[in-house]
Write an enzyme that holds these catalytic residues in place. Sequence first.
Site, PDB file in Angstrom:
ATOM      1  N   GLU A 223       0.839  -1.194   0.000  1.00  0.00           N
ATOM      2  CA  GLU A 223       0.000   0.000   0.000  1.00  0.00           C
ATOM      3  C   GLU A 223       0.879   1.252   0.000  1.00  0.00           C
ATOM      4  O   GLU A 223       1.574   1.532   0.978  1.00  0.00           O
ATOM      5  CB  GLU A 223      -0.912   0.025   1.238  1.00  0.00           C
ATOM      6  CG  GLU A 223      -1.856  -1.160   1.337  1.00  0.00           C
ATOM      7  CD  GLU A 223      -2.730  -1.084   2.578  1.00  0.00           C
ATOM      8  OE1 GLU A 223      -2.749  -0.014   3.228  1.00  0.00           O
ATOM      9  OE2 GLU A 223      -3.374  -2.082   2.910  1.00  0.00           O
ATOM     10  N   TYR A 232      -4.811  12.982   5.796  1.00  0.00           N
ATOM     11  CA  TYR A 232      -5.448  11.667   5.691  1.00  0.00           C
ATOM     12  C   TYR A 232      -6.181  11.374   6.990  1.00  0.00           C
ATOM     13  O   TYR A 232      -5.659  11.605   8.081  1.00  0.00           O
ATOM     14  CB  TYR A 232      -4.396  10.603   5.401  1.00  0.00           C
ATOM     15  CG  TYR A 232      -4.932   9.190   5.358  1.00  0.00           C
ATOM     16  CD1 TYR A 232      -6.098   8.885   4.646  1.00  0.00           C
ATOM     17  CD2 TYR A 232      -4.284   8.160   6.030  1.00  0.00           C
ATOM     18  CE1 TYR A 232      -6.584   7.599   4.619  1.00  0.00           C
ATOM     19  CE2 TYR A 232      -4.776   6.860   5.991  1.00  0.00           C
ATOM     20  CZ  TYR A 232      -5.929   6.589   5.289  1.00  0.00           C
ATOM     21  OH  TYR A 232      -6.422   5.307   5.255  1.00  0.00           O
ATOM     22  N   HIS A 247       3.446   0.778   3.044  1.00  0.00           N
ATOM     23  CA  HIS A 247       3.290  -0.341   3.963  1.00  0.00           C
ATOM     24  C   HIS A 247       3.405  -1.625   3.152  1.00  0.00           C
ATOM     25  O   HIS A 247       2.577  -1.903   2.287  1.00  0.00           O
ATOM     26  CB  HIS A 247       1.936  -0.268   4.678  1.00  0.00           C
ATOM     27  CG  HIS A 247       1.799   0.938   5.565  1.00  0.00           C
ATOM     28  ND1 HIS A 247       0.677   1.718   5.601  1.00  0.00           N
ATOM     29  CD2 HIS A 247       2.679   1.495   6.430  1.00  0.00           C
ATOM     30  CE1 HIS A 247       0.845   2.709   6.464  1.00  0.00           C
ATOM     31  NE2 HIS A 247       2.050   2.592   6.979  1.00  0.00           N
ATOM     32  N   HIS A 253      -0.399  -2.215  10.338  1.00  0.00           N
ATOM     33  CA  HIS A 253      -0.553  -0.763  10.330  1.00  0.00           C
ATOM     34  C   HIS A 253      -2.022  -0.404  10.518  1.00  0.00           C
ATOM     35  O   HIS A 253      -2.900  -1.250  10.491  1.00  0.00           O
ATOM     36  CB  HIS A 253      -0.001  -0.140   9.045  1.00  0.00           C
ATOM     37  CG  HIS A 253      -0.642  -0.654   7.792  1.00  0.00           C
ATOM     38  ND1 HIS A 253      -0.342  -1.873   7.233  1.00  0.00           N
ATOM     39  CD2 HIS A 253      -1.586  -0.108   6.982  1.00  0.00           C
ATOM     40  CE1 HIS A 253      -1.045  -2.056   6.136  1.00  0.00           C
ATOM     41  NE2 HIS A 253      -1.821  -0.995   5.963  1.00  0.00           N
TER      42      HIS A 253
END
Length: 332
Positions: A223, A232, A247, A253
């Site tokens: 990602e 975000y 990630h 996460h």
Amino acid sequence: GLHTLCGAGDIRSNNGLAVHIFLCNTSMGNSSDGDFLIVPQKGKLLIYTEFGKMLVQPNEICVIQRGMRFSIDVFEETRGYILEVYGVHFELPDLGPIGANGLANPRDFLIPVAWYEDHQVPGGYTVINKYQGKLFAAKQDVSPFNVVAWHGNYTPYKYNLENFMVINSVAFDHADPSIFTVLTAKSVRPGVAIADFVIFPPRWGVADKTFRPPYYHRNCMSEFMGLIKGHYEAKQGGFLPGGGSLHSPMTPHGPDADCFEKASKAKLAPERIADGTMVSKLDAFMFESSLSMAVTKWGLKTSNCLDENYYKCWEPLKSHFTPNSRHPAGTN
């Protein structure tokens, strides 16, 4: 310049992808490696192609497919992101039970009106070609845009992200981010993508008995998160517009500690998500891939922009586990 942040696969075998950052004042060239999905973050791009012109600005995207010659005019400091895919093309995701309409609808994708440039300047045109990850230059007297018309459907196109029809949970639970897929580049394995382009647009959050931000997870996908403007929702101080996070597969996460505490105590009334100061504008997006992406030396060292303290946003998290109750006191 065009700088590669991360990627996977191999252009020689026509399988893989790369994520680039661009900062430019003017450029010209074409790619023999793969298709470019361009996400401007700051500044408008006036893109000239063999098929016509496109004006692309933040909150819009465009796709320039493999082998197409293009030139870009800019009007101010300009930067953004590029997702490049090798050997496949971007297409709309299969909608399945959603049906005929939803997500990015075909009617909202725009292609250029035919246009040509009949100029000849001795040695005046330089065409830069990206081939097997390197740049090559060639001189020519005639404009690369001397194409009067074309037929077929292999054309560049653009899309305004405000036209995305959001599908979301209206009862409980947090749906998989695949419901926010704008475009996908499929692999040979059904249901597994070389790359997905996913956005997190303004929308209503109404889920009840639910932790509404993205939950903590490990994923079989890589990602790469980017930010156009604002912040975000799961990491309000995580990274700045023009930055990004990666990630890797199976790396745990999720929201930072501040987001967790705020969302855990919030009253679950209907609320607008991702609006803030954006006023109906997109803030965050994701390049997602089934391949494990490696970060380049430029991304790790040369750029001098690596956040060494990124992991610290999770350190203040505390356990709230209550084994004897599915709905602990004080939760919604």
